[in-house]
Design a protein around this motif. Structure first.
Motif: not given
Length: 306
Positions: A97-101, A119-120, A123-128
């Motif tokens: 959701p924080e990716w503006e792109g 992408f994230i 489950v944990v919410g880590l950013e890819m």
């Protein structure tokens, strides 16, 4: 030569030493792997697929490569192991959701976070973004972080609920050692597929063709002996037919046909199992043999005749 105007050259300007080794920026390298297609080097856009080695591609680029492998491409070495559409898997990714792109224009007047991933992990919410290890499941294509797979140990996918095994986990953009293990697993998988195909082909060869099976099990097919008489294998019915050679006359064949047809006609009327109604349908019945006096003259009139 030179030194006009009182300039004094320094040593590093006159003596050329060894060139410094250029180091690759790790953040830029990670951004190139996780945000760009490994084949076309374009930005990753849905649908995104991955191979058995864990590389990320745009699905359109892979389809173009499979349709025309002879075309010149910069990174063909990255896709030589992909021989068909079955060798790739479409990924089920979770948007960040924080990716503006591309929603905002980069003018250079603000700080742009390169490490922000598209992408994230659901489950944990880590950013890819390359700082954390990510993997996907070959059964359903869902993508998770390695931390989520270790903390929540289960044999069911966290996102869609499909069952999976440890062999179905593929690490995305792994190290050389991890890629080597994945390559060995891929070769074993291809060998098993070849063995299955060979077994199926052997089974298909052992099964007789329909024409051959008819010849083996057909007991009603007639057999012609040397003398020219045709007999049935079951022994219930037998009939003799004269075989005309190249010098045989047509009259003998016509006589044999007429005798056989008359025999069949008599057999219908003489058969006691047939009813009179059934026998009356044929011209050999007594009702069909009437004289001219017994038959009536039929006169047809058109609707315009009065």
């Amino acid at each position: 030569m030179g030194c006009d105007g009182g300039t004094i050259p320094k040593r590093h300007e006159l003596v050329k030493g060894p060139k410094k080794v250029e180091k690759v920026d790790k953040s830029a390298e990670l951004a190139a792997k996780w945000k760009h297609c490994a084949l076309s080097q374009e930005k990753l856009r849905r649908p995104i697929v991955s191979c058995d080695l864990g590389r990320l591609y745009n699905k359109g680029a892979i389809i173009e490569y499979l349709l025309d492998k002879a075309a010149e491409r910069p990174n063909v070495e990255a896709v030589t192991h992909i021989r068909g559409i079955k060798d790739i898997k479409e990924l089920n990714l979770t948007d960040n959701p924080e990716w503006e792109g591309e929603r905002r224009n980069t003018k250079g007047d603000r700080y742009e976070d390169i490490n922000c991933g598209m992408f994230i992990c659901p489950v944990v919410g880590l950013e890819m973004n390359g700082k954390h290890r990510f993997c996907y499941l070959q059964t359903c294509g869902c993508v998770f972080s390695d931390r989520a797979m270790k903390e929540v140990k289960t044999e069911i996918c966290h996102k869609c609920g499909d069952p999976f095994h440890d062999e179905d986990i593929v690490v995305l953009n792994g190290t050389k050692e991890e890629v080597g293990k994945l390559r060995e697993r891929m070769k074993e998988k291809q060998a098993k597929a070849k063995s299955k195909k060979s077994k199926k082909s052997k089974v298909a060869e052992t099964v007789p063709a329909p024409s051959e099976s008819k010849g083996l099990y057909d007991t009603q097919s007639p057999q012609v002996d040397v003398a020219g008489s045709s007999t049935l294998q079951n022994g219930d019915e037998s009939s003799q037919s004269a075989v005309a050679g190249p010098s045989g006359s047509s009259s003998s064949s016509k006589g044999s046909k007429s005798s056989s047809s008359s025999a069949t006609k008599r057999s219908i009327q003489e058969n006691t199992d047939n009813s009179e109604v059934f026998k009356s349908l044929f011209t050999t019945h007594s009702s069909a043999k009437r004289t001219k006096d017994q038959t009536s003259n039929w006169v047809t009139h058109t609707p315009y005749h009065f």
